[in-house]
Design an enzyme around this catalytic site. Structure first.
Site, mmCIF file in Angstrom:
data_model
loop_
_atom_site.group_PDB
_atom_site.id
_atom_site.type_symbol
_atom_site.label_atom_id
_atom_site.label_comp_id
_atom_site.label_asym_id
_atom_site.label_seq_id
_atom_site.Cartn_x
_atom_site.Cartn_y
_atom_site.Cartn_z
ATOM 1 C CE LYS A 163 -4.037 0.189 1.622
ATOM 2 N NZ LYS A 163 -4.705 -0.129 0.334
ATOM 3 C CB ALA A 176 -3.533 -0.630 -6.642
ATOM 4 C CB ALA A 177 -9.262 1.019 -6.882
ATOM 5 N N GLY A 178 -7.934 1.959 -4.210
ATOM 6 C CA GLY A 178 -7.892 2.851 -3.052
ATOM 7 C C GLY A 178 -6.559 3.560 -2.918
ATOM 8 C CG ASP A 179 -3.057 1.345 -2.272
ATOM 9 O OD1 ASP A 179 -3.466 1.645 -1.135
ATOM 10 O OD2 ASP A 179 -2.633 0.219 -2.562
ATOM 11 N NE ARG A 233 -4.867 2.060 -17.641
ATOM 12 C CZ ARG A 233 -4.248 3.228 -17.567
ATOM 13 N NH1 ARG A 233 -3.311 3.421 -16.659
ATOM 14 N NH2 ARG A 233 -4.559 4.198 -18.413
#
Length: 305
Positions: A41, A250-253, A286
């Site tokens: 993260k 990794a959308a939140g990151d 992606r």
């Protein structure tokens, strides 16, 4: 204006497999594919901030294995300052990730070298923090280190962001006063506040509780439902851009890194939230963690579309 963002957090090698669905207990599934991808993260948020316009420094630890070399090289390829990324004996952190055909994921993390990121290590690189405009932390490193970093960044007068992920219990009470922006998702907001989050109204209730605990401002990310901003005097809901999701890893990151980069460059809170949302929306179209994170030019092109 070029921003200065310092990320204090984890670096993991993601071991990613795609499967028709997430396995049940005791079940063996045949997967579609497998890949090793740089993640963690902390590192993901550093890459997002760098690609989205900030000048970034990373504070963290990697192992003495090949993964450690690869993780540092991935950050350096993004022009991220790695002087405060220390190599320690043993294995680097890893994340075992299964992504199903509906783009949902299940993740198991092994901390590895991330457990060696102690308050003393952060103190060694205090000059890096002093040069920051914005400092970001998460929860994939020891709690004592997170608490130290939040309080030191507050003492230095920096804008402090905590992405409380992963969260399964309330935060230490003395952390809240050091946090300018607390950015949990629905499950994290529920774990921290004790309020079940399953609607916009319950997200408002959870955010209200978190501000009452002492957080400056709260942004609850709600996936396809967008995000909710709360500042203690009111709420604002930001709908998410409509896209077809392929992989939510990794959308939140990406949101956190984009928000931090935009905020540090002088954008308003609302502008920074929208910027982070567009970046996150592009990322879910992606596969992978860091490979999915868009660039500033891609976000700007999306806004013009």
């Amino acid at each position: 204006m070029t921003a200065n963002v310092v990320v204090i957090g984890s670096l993991n090698m993601d071991l990613v497999t795609r499967a028709p669905r997430l396995p049940r207990g005791g079940e063996t599934l045949i997967g579609h594919s497998f890949a090793t991808v740089s993640g963690g993260k902390g590192a993901n948020q550093a890459v997002a901030a760098a690609r989205l316009g900030a000048r970034v420094s990373m504070v963290g630890c990697v192992g003495s294995d090949d993964y450690g070399v690869q993780l540092r090289d991935a950050l350096k390829a993004e022009q991220i300052d790695c002087q405060a990324v220390s190599a320690v004996e043993g294995s680097s952190g890893v994340a075992l990730i299964v992504v199903d055909d509906d783009s949902q994921n299940a993740i198991v993390i092994v901390a590895g070298a991330n457990g060696a990121l102690t308050p003393a290590v952060v103190e060694r690189f205090d000059a890096v923090l002093q040069g920051a405009d914005v400092v970001i932390c998460q929860l994939e490193i020891p709690d004592a280190t997170v608490g130290h970093a939040l309080k030191r960044a507050r003492a230095l007068g920096k804008t402090v962001i905590l992405n409380p992920a992963p969260a399964s219990r309330p935060l230490p009470a003395d952390w809240f006063a050091a946090i300018d922006y607390l950015i949990p998702n629905e499950s994290e907001a529920a774990a921290l506040s004790g309020v079940t989050v399953d609607s916009l109204q319950t997200a408002e209730n959870a955010a209200t509780q978190l501000i009452a605990m002492g957080a400056g401002k709260v942004i609850v990310t709600l996936g396809a439902q967008g995000s909710l901003f709360a500042n203690g005097t009111g709420f604002e809901h930001f709908p998410a851009p409509a896209v077809k999701a392929v992989d939510t890893t990794a959308a939140g990151d990406t949101f956190v890194g984009g928000f931090a980069a935009a905020l540090a460059s002088g954008k308003s809170e609302a502008e920074a939230i929208r910027y982070g949302q567009i970046a996150a929306a592009l990322s879910v179209t992606r596969a992978g963690a860091q490979p999915s994170i868009p660039t500033m030019s891609e976000v700007q092109a999306f806004k013009l579309a």
